[in-house]
Design an enzyme around this catalytic site. Structure first.
Site, PDB file in Angstrom:
ATOM      1  N   TYR A 290     -21.248 -17.710  22.376  1.00 43.44           N
ATOM      2  CA  TYR A 290     -21.063 -18.743  23.406  1.00 43.44           C
ATOM      3  C   TYR A 290     -20.636 -18.108  24.728  1.00 43.44           C
ATOM      4  O   TYR A 290     -21.224 -18.379  25.783  1.00 43.44           O
ATOM      5  CB  TYR A 290     -20.015 -19.736  22.913  1.00 43.44           C
ATOM      6  CG  TYR A 290     -19.677 -20.837  23.882  1.00 43.44           C
ATOM      7  CD1 TYR A 290     -20.525 -21.929  24.047  1.00 43.44           C
ATOM      8  CD2 TYR A 290     -18.492 -20.804  24.616  1.00 43.44           C
ATOM      9  CE1 TYR A 290     -20.203 -22.952  24.928  1.00 43.44           C
ATOM     10  CE2 TYR A 290     -18.166 -21.827  25.488  1.00 43.44           C
ATOM     11  CZ  TYR A 290     -19.024 -22.900  25.647  1.00 43.44           C
ATOM     12  OH  TYR A 290     -18.706 -23.908  26.517  1.00 43.44           O
TER      13      TYR A 290
ATOM     14  N   SER B  45     -18.402 -21.897  31.640  1.00 36.38           N
ATOM     15  CA  SER B  45     -17.199 -22.057  30.829  1.00 36.38           C
ATOM     16  C   SER B  45     -16.205 -20.993  31.236  1.00 36.38           C
ATOM     17  O   SER B  45     -16.598 -19.877  31.607  1.00 36.38           O
ATOM     18  CB  SER B  45     -17.525 -21.877  29.353  1.00 36.38           C
ATOM     19  OG  SER B  45     -16.313 -21.819  28.596  1.00 36.38           O
TER      20      SER B  45
HETATM   21  N1  LIG Z   1     -15.681 -29.596  26.378  1.00 30.23           N
HETATM   22  C1  LIG Z   1     -15.163 -28.419  26.696  1.00 30.23           C
HETATM   23  O1  LIG Z   1     -14.009 -28.111  26.367  1.00 30.23           O
HETATM   24  C2  LIG Z   1     -15.972 -27.440  27.515  1.00 30.23           C
HETATM   25  C3  LIG Z   1     -15.320 -26.312  28.026  1.00 30.23           C
HETATM   26  C4  LIG Z   1     -16.038 -25.395  28.787  1.00 30.23           C
HETATM   27  C5  LIG Z   1     -17.374 -25.601  29.023  1.00 30.23           C
HETATM   28  N2  LIG Z   1     -18.008 -26.700  28.511  1.00 30.23           N
HETATM   29  C6  LIG Z   1     -19.446 -26.857  28.790  1.00 30.23           C
HETATM   30  O2  LIG Z   1     -19.690 -28.099  29.425  1.00 30.23           O
HETATM   31  C7  LIG Z   1     -20.975 -28.577  29.057  1.00 30.23           C
HETATM   32  C8  LIG Z   1     -20.861 -29.999  28.518  1.00 30.23           C
HETATM   33  O3  LIG Z   1     -20.007 -29.961  27.384  1.00 30.23           O
HETATM   34  P1  LIG Z   1     -19.464 -31.259  26.643  1.00 30.23           P
HETATM   35  O4  LIG Z   1     -18.113 -30.917  26.202  1.00 30.23           O
HETATM   36  O5  LIG Z   1     -19.710 -32.468  27.469  1.00 30.23           O
HETATM   37  O6  LIG Z   1     -20.420 -31.202  25.359  1.00 30.23           O
HETATM   38  P2  LIG Z   1     -21.020 -32.341  24.440  1.00 30.23           P
HETATM   39  O7  LIG Z   1     -21.437 -31.656  23.182  1.00 30.23           O
HETATM   40  O8  LIG Z   1     -20.087 -33.505  24.346  1.00 30.23           O
HETATM   41  O9  LIG Z   1     -22.329 -32.805  25.243  1.00 30.23           O
HETATM   42  C9  LIG Z   1     -23.411 -31.921  25.444  1.00 30.23           C
HETATM   43  C10 LIG Z   1     -24.657 -32.717  25.700  1.00 30.23           C
HETATM   44  O10 LIG Z   1     -25.738 -31.783  25.871  1.00 30.23           O
HETATM   45  C11 LIG Z   1     -26.843 -32.224  25.109  1.00 30.23           C
HETATM   46  N3  LIG Z   1     -27.665 -31.080  24.711  1.00 30.23           N
HETATM   47  C12 LIG Z   1     -27.349 -30.113  23.805  1.00 30.23           C
HETATM   48  N4  LIG Z   1     -28.377 -29.276  23.665  1.00 30.23           N
HETATM   49  C13 LIG Z   1     -29.360 -29.717  24.492  1.00 30.23           C
HETATM   50  C14 LIG Z   1     -30.676 -29.266  24.775  1.00 30.23           C
HETATM   51  N5  LIG Z   1     -31.191 -28.189  24.150  1.00 30.23           N
HETATM   52  N6  LIG Z   1     -31.419 -29.931  25.689  1.00 30.23           N
HETATM   53  C15 LIG Z   1     -30.905 -31.036  26.301  1.00 30.23           C
HETATM   54  N7  LIG Z   1     -29.682 -31.527  26.047  1.00 30.23           N
HETATM   55  C16 LIG Z   1     -28.919 -30.866  25.157  1.00 30.23           C
HETATM   56  C17 LIG Z   1     -26.227 -32.915  23.903  1.00 30.23           C
HETATM   57  O11 LIG Z   1     -27.158 -33.808  23.271  1.00 30.23           O
HETATM   58  C18 LIG Z   1     -25.038 -33.631  24.534  1.00 30.23           C
HETATM   59  O12 LIG Z   1     -25.390 -34.914  25.001  1.00 30.23           O
HETATM   60  C19 LIG Z   1     -21.540 -27.580  28.048  1.00 30.23           C
HETATM   61  O13 LIG Z   1     -22.410 -26.695  28.704  1.00 30.23           O
HETATM   62  C20 LIG Z   1     -20.296 -26.866  27.549  1.00 30.23           C
HETATM   63  O14 LIG Z   1     -20.596 -25.575  27.078  1.00 30.23           O
HETATM   64  C21 LIG Z   1     -17.333 -27.635  27.770  1.00 30.23           C
END
Ligand SMILES: NC(=O)c1ccc[n+]([C@@H]2O[C@H](COP(=O)([O-])OP(=O)(O)OC[C@H]3O[C@@H](n4cnc5c(N)ncnc54)[C@H](O)[C@@H]3O)[C@@H](O)[C@H]2O)c1
Length: 264
Positions: A160, A147
């Site tokens: 986080y 991130s």
């Molecule tokens: N969306 C954003 O703005 C953003 C920004 C920076 C980084 N990220 C990172 O990108 C990645 C994906 O984010 P997203 O926005 O698609 O999130 P999201 O919450 O939409 O999806 C995350 C997925 O991970 C799964 N998950 C959560 N905990 C888990 C576990 N313990 N074991 C297996 N699966 C698990 C959830 O069930 C979900 O399907 C994350 O690591 C997040 O921190 C997202």
């Protein structure tokens, strides 16, 4: 067009494991890998999304695995099964993550521990399991989705941001250890991306416009490119880094945040 055909089969025959594949960025990464010819083991803690993906694609393109990345035994069992039933792992993409926001003085033990269990230990569990096998075979590519919060302090995001900084540095150290084995390890660091995780923030007092404009009172910078990322923007960066086009790139941290952190 010739170029397009090459691109579409770029990852033909490769086997990939994607965590957090059920929705958002992980789903976009899974779709992008399948579109380039890879077979994908789609892991998620929640079965619905990954089962749908498995059903949507032709037999063998996606195989779903319901598991929690924080459980090292479960992860080992998944990787064993992938190697036996899908094929030797060429690609690992760590996408699973959780976001729990609150000021440090209010973070509960449970929130702190769960954040690190998924975002940091989860990356360690999957990467160790993949690295043992890839290292022996002397080939492979690992990408961790971190991130942009890992590099810039943000209020209410300490757990986080720290967990993502740990995952980022872990992935770079792994890249150094595995370089001589021909395994590349890189990080893609997204900024605000339009997924359920991001929209959960908007349910509070944030709206997309405030995210794009920034909020000096919250020490929150804006997004110079003036838009929230689509999950496919992040998936494109992942695709590049796992492909042979990035064969000379390792230990890199590629920011996909519209310039939000000014790479500071
Ligand atoms: N969306 C954003 O703005 C953003 C920004 C920076 C980084 N990220 C990172 O990108 C990645 C994906 O984010 P997203 O926005 O698609 O999130 P999201 O919450 O939409 O999806 C995350 C997925 O991970 C799964 N998950 C959560 N905990 C888990 C576990 N313990 N074991 C297996 N699966 C698990 C959830 O069930 C979900 O399907 C994350 O690591 C997040 O921190 C997202």
């Amino acid at each position: 067009m010739g170029g397009t055909v090459v691109e579409q089969s770029e990852l033909a025959g490769r086997v990939a494991l994607v965590t957090g594949a059920g929705q958002g960025i992980g789903e976009a990464v899974t779709r992008a890998l399948v579109a380039r010819g890879a077979r994908v083991a789609a892991l998620d803690a929640t079965p619905d999304g990954i089962k749908k993906l498995e059903a949507e694609f032709a037999a063998g393109a996606v195989r779903h695995y319901t598991a929690d990345v924080s459980d090292s035994r479960a992860v080992e069992a998944v990787v064993d099964d992938v190697e036996k039933n899908v094929g030797p792992l060429d690609i690992l993409v760590n996408v699973a993550g959780v976001l729990r926001t609150s000021p440090v003085v209010e973070i509960s033990d449970e929130d702190w521990q769960r954040t690190f269990a998924v975002n940091s230990t989860g990356v360690f569990n999957t990467s160790r399991a993949a690295a043992r096998r890839m290292g022996e075979r002397r080939s492979g590519a690992i990408v961790t989705v971190g991130s942009n919060a890992a590099g810039v302090p943000r209020t209410s995001m300490a757990a986080y941001a720290a967990s993502k900084a740990a995952a980022t540095m872990f992935t770079k150290c792994l890249g150094l250890e595995l370089a001589r084995n021909g395994v590349r390890c890189n990080v893609v660091s997204p900024g605000s991306t339009d997924t359920a995780m991001q929209r959960a923030l908007w349910a509070g007092d944030e709206v997309p416009e405030r995210v794009i404009d920034g909020d000096p009172a919250a020490y929150r910078v804006g997004i110079p490119l003036g838009r929230i990322a689509d999950p496919s923007d992040v998936a494109d960066a992942v695709l590049f880094l796992v492909s042979d086009r990035a064969r000379h790139i390792t230990m890199h941290d590629l920011y996909v945040d519209g310039g939000a952190t000014l790479r500071a």
